[in-house]
Design a protein around this motif. Structure first.
Motif, PDB file in Angstrom:
ATOM      1  N   ILE A   7       0.828  -1.213   0.000  1.00  0.00           N
ATOM      2  CA  ILE A   7       0.000   0.000   0.000  1.00  0.00           C
ATOM      3  C   ILE A   7       0.863   1.265   0.000  1.00  0.00           C
ATOM      4  N   PRO A   8       1.771   1.430   0.960  1.00  0.00           N
ATOM      5  CA  PRO A   8       2.568   2.663   0.925  1.00  0.00           C
ATOM      6  C   PRO A   8       3.505   2.717  -0.285  1.00  0.00           C
ATOM      7  N   LEU A   9       4.022   1.574  -0.709  1.00  0.00           N
ATOM      8  CA  LEU A   9       4.907   1.578  -1.881  1.00  0.00           C
ATOM      9  C   LEU A   9       4.143   2.006  -3.124  1.00  0.00           C
ATOM     10  N   GLY A  10       2.932   1.487  -3.286  1.00  0.00           N
ATOM     11  CA  GLY A  10       2.118   1.883  -4.434  1.00  0.00           C
ATOM     12  C   GLY A  10       1.805   3.372  -4.416  1.00  0.00           C
ATOM     13  N   LEU A  11       1.414   3.904  -3.261  1.00  0.00           N
ATOM     14  CA  LEU A  11       1.141   5.335  -3.143  1.00  0.00           C
ATOM     15  C   LEU A  11       2.392   6.168  -3.437  1.00  0.00           C
ATOM     16  N   HIS A  12       3.521   5.681  -2.939  1.00  0.00           N
ATOM     17  CA  HIS A  12       4.791   6.385  -3.110  1.00  0.00           C
ATOM     18  C   HIS A  12       5.170   6.468  -4.593  1.00  0.00           C
ATOM     19  N   VAL A  13       5.129   5.335  -5.259  1.00  0.00           N
ATOM     20  CA  VAL A  13       5.527   5.284  -6.671  1.00  0.00           C
ATOM     21  C   VAL A  13       4.559   6.092  -7.537  1.00  0.00           C
ATOM     22  N   LEU A  14       3.254   5.923  -7.321  1.00  0.00           N
ATOM     23  CA  LEU A  14       2.289   6.670  -8.129  1.00  0.00           C
ATOM     24  C   LEU A  14       2.439   8.180  -7.923  1.00  0.00           C
ATOM     25  N   SER A  15       2.707   8.599  -6.710  1.00  0.00           N
ATOM     26  CA  SER A  15       2.895  10.030  -6.438  1.00  0.00           C
ATOM     27  C   SER A  15       4.158  10.554  -7.111  1.00  0.00           C
ATOM     28  N   ALA A  16       5.212   9.769  -7.097  1.00  0.00           N
ATOM     29  CA  ALA A  16       6.452  10.175  -7.768  1.00  0.00           C
ATOM     30  C   ALA A  16       6.242  10.259  -9.277  1.00  0.00           C
ATOM     31  N   VAL A  17       5.470   9.336  -9.831  1.00  0.00           N
ATOM     32  CA  VAL A  17       5.177   9.362 -11.266  1.00  0.00           C
ATOM     33  C   VAL A  17       4.417  10.639 -11.632  1.00  0.00           C
ATOM     34  N   VAL A  18       3.435  11.011 -10.811  1.00  0.00           N
ATOM     35  CA  VAL A  18       2.682  12.243 -11.070  1.00  0.00           C
ATOM     36  C   VAL A  18       3.616  13.444 -11.086  1.00  0.00           C
ATOM     37  N   VAL A  62       2.470  15.257  -0.130  1.00  0.00           N
ATOM     38  CA  VAL A  62       1.883  14.728   1.105  1.00  0.00           C
ATOM     39  C   VAL A  62       1.927  13.196   1.083  1.00  0.00           C
ATOM     40  N   LEU A  63       1.552  12.606  -0.046  1.00  0.00           N
ATOM     41  CA  LEU A  63       1.551  11.139  -0.147  1.00  0.00           C
ATOM     42  C   LEU A  63       2.966  10.559  -0.141  1.00  0.00           C
ATOM     43  N   ILE A  64       3.902  11.232  -0.789  1.00  0.00           N
ATOM     44  CA  ILE A  64       5.293  10.760  -0.802  1.00  0.00           C
ATOM     45  C   ILE A  64       5.860  10.771   0.612  1.00  0.00           C
ATOM     46  N   LEU A  65       5.665  11.862   1.322  1.00  0.00           N
ATOM     47  CA  LEU A  65       6.168  11.935   2.702  1.00  0.00           C
ATOM     48  C   LEU A  65       5.486  10.910   3.598  1.00  0.00           C
ATOM     49  N   GLY A  66       4.168  10.858   3.530  1.00  0.00           N
ATOM     50  CA  GLY A  66       3.434   9.919   4.379  1.00  0.00           C
ATOM     51  C   GLY A  66       3.781   8.473   4.095  1.00  0.00           C
ATOM     52  N   SER A  67       3.785   8.106   2.825  1.00  0.00           N
ATOM     53  CA  SER A  67       4.084   6.710   2.471  1.00  0.00           C
ATOM     54  C   SER A  67       5.553   6.382   2.721  1.00  0.00           C
ATOM     55  N   GLY A  68       6.439   7.346   2.460  1.00  0.00           N
ATOM     56  CA  GLY A  68       7.867   7.110   2.687  1.00  0.00           C
ATOM     57  C   GLY A  68       8.169   6.856   4.152  1.00  0.00           C
ATOM     58  N   PHE A  69       7.651   7.704   5.021  1.00  0.00           N
ATOM     59  CA  PHE A  69       7.891   7.499   6.453  1.00  0.00           C
ATOM     60  C   PHE A  69       7.152   6.271   6.978  1.00  0.00           C
ATOM     61  N   TRP A  70       6.027   5.938   6.379  1.00  0.00           N
ATOM     62  CA  TRP A  70       5.311   4.712   6.729  1.00  0.00           C
ATOM     63  C   TRP A  70       6.199   3.495   6.447  1.00  0.00           C
ATOM     64  N   MET A  71       6.811   3.477   5.244  1.00  0.00           N
ATOM     65  CA  MET A  71       7.677   2.347   4.874  1.00  0.00           C
ATOM     66  C   MET A  71       8.923   2.297   5.750  1.00  0.00           C
ATOM     67  N   HIS A  73       9.221   3.382   8.779  1.00  0.00           N
ATOM     68  CA  HIS A  73       8.778   2.895  10.091  1.00  0.00           C
ATOM     69  C   HIS A  73       8.611   1.371  10.073  1.00  0.00           C
ATOM     70  N   MET A  74       8.032   0.850   9.003  1.00  0.00           N
ATOM     71  CA  MET A  74       7.812  -0.601   8.902  1.00  0.00           C
ATOM     72  C   MET A  74       9.124  -1.374   8.806  1.00  0.00           C
ATOM     73  N   GLU A  75      10.163  -0.711   8.347  1.00  0.00           N
ATOM     74  CA  GLU A  75      11.469  -1.356   8.184  1.00  0.00           C
ATOM     75  C   GLU A  75      12.406  -1.090   9.357  1.00  0.00           C
ATOM     76  N   GLY A  76      11.911  -0.498  10.434  1.00  0.00           N
ATOM     77  CA  GLY A  76      12.740  -0.318  11.621  1.00  0.00           C
ATOM     78  C   GLY A  76      13.200   1.099  11.895  1.00  0.00           C
ATOM     79  N   GLY A  77      12.716   2.082  11.134  1.00  0.00           N
ATOM     80  CA  GLY A  77      13.060   3.475  11.379  1.00  0.00           C
ATOM     81  C   GLY A  77      14.278   3.941  10.594  1.00  0.00           C
ATOM     82  N   LEU A  78      14.562   5.230  10.699  1.00  0.00           N
ATOM     83  CA  LEU A  78      15.678   5.815   9.950  1.00  0.00           C
ATOM     84  C   LEU A  78      17.031   5.257  10.370  1.00  0.00           C
ATOM     85  N   ALA A  79      17.175   4.891  11.632  1.00  0.00           N
ATOM     86  CA  ALA A  79      18.458   4.343  12.097  1.00  0.00           C
ATOM     87  C   ALA A  79      18.786   3.029  11.388  1.00  0.00           C
ATOM     88  N   ALA A  80      17.760   2.278  11.003  1.00  0.00           N
ATOM     89  CA  ALA A  80      17.973   0.996  10.328  1.00  0.00           C
ATOM     90  C   ALA A  80      17.947   1.118   8.807  1.00  0.00           C
TER      91      ALA A  80
END
Length: 153
Positions: A7-18, A62-71, A73-80
């Motif tokens: 879900i966040p990856l799809g939103l991220h990619v579609l927003s970048a394409v736009v 808005v979607l790029i930021l939201g989906s990017g930080f969502w992903m 977070h799911m991968e362990g945060g910026l430190a990881a």
């Protein structure tokens, strides 16, 4: 995890394409096609076109930021996060700052100049926007490359 990452990856990619695709279209297709228009028509059309496009870019950001930080977070945060994620965030952040500058400086002046019938000032603002869009398009292409091939380096 894979389904929820979709879900966040799809939103991220579609927003970048736009955003990036819109800049590519405007710079490489629309701009040259407007060359034969009279300056007053050209600047007025840019004012209307950019107004619509910038609304879409605002949503995309808005979607790029939201989906990017969502992903992240799911991968362990910026430190990881991998280096490519930090690079995408840095270059994307610069792109967003450039967009905000265009929106609140030369585009605002363009709208005012078009409304006042000041074609030379409007044309000057279109020229400024063109240069900044070219820079942002190059940065957008860089982010796409980092996102797609960065994992192989």
């Amino acid at each position: 995890m894979i389904v929820s990452m979709g879900i966040p990856l799809g939103l991220h990619v579609l927003s970048a394409v736009v955003w990036v695709g819109g800049m590519f279209f405007a710079y490489n297709c629309l701009r040259p096609s407007m060359a034969q228009l009279a300056p007053a028509e050209r600047t007025a059309l840019w004012g209307r076109t950019l107004g619509r496009f910038f609304g879409w870019v605002g949503c995309a950001i808005v979607l790029i930021l939201g989906s990017g930080f969502w992903m992240v977070h799911m991968e362990g945060g910026l430190a990881a996060a991998q280096l490519r994620v930090h690079l995408m965030l840095a270059v994307g952040g610069l792109m967003m700052l450039l967009f905000l500058h265009v929106l609140f400086a030369p585009y605002r002046r363009l709208r005012r100049a078009v409304a006042a019938g000041d074609v030379p000032l409007a044309a000057e603002q279109v020229g400024s926007i063109r240069k900044l869009v070219a820079l942002n398009l190059a940065l957008g292409i860089l982010v796409v490359l980092i996102a797609t091939v960065g994992r192989y380096f």
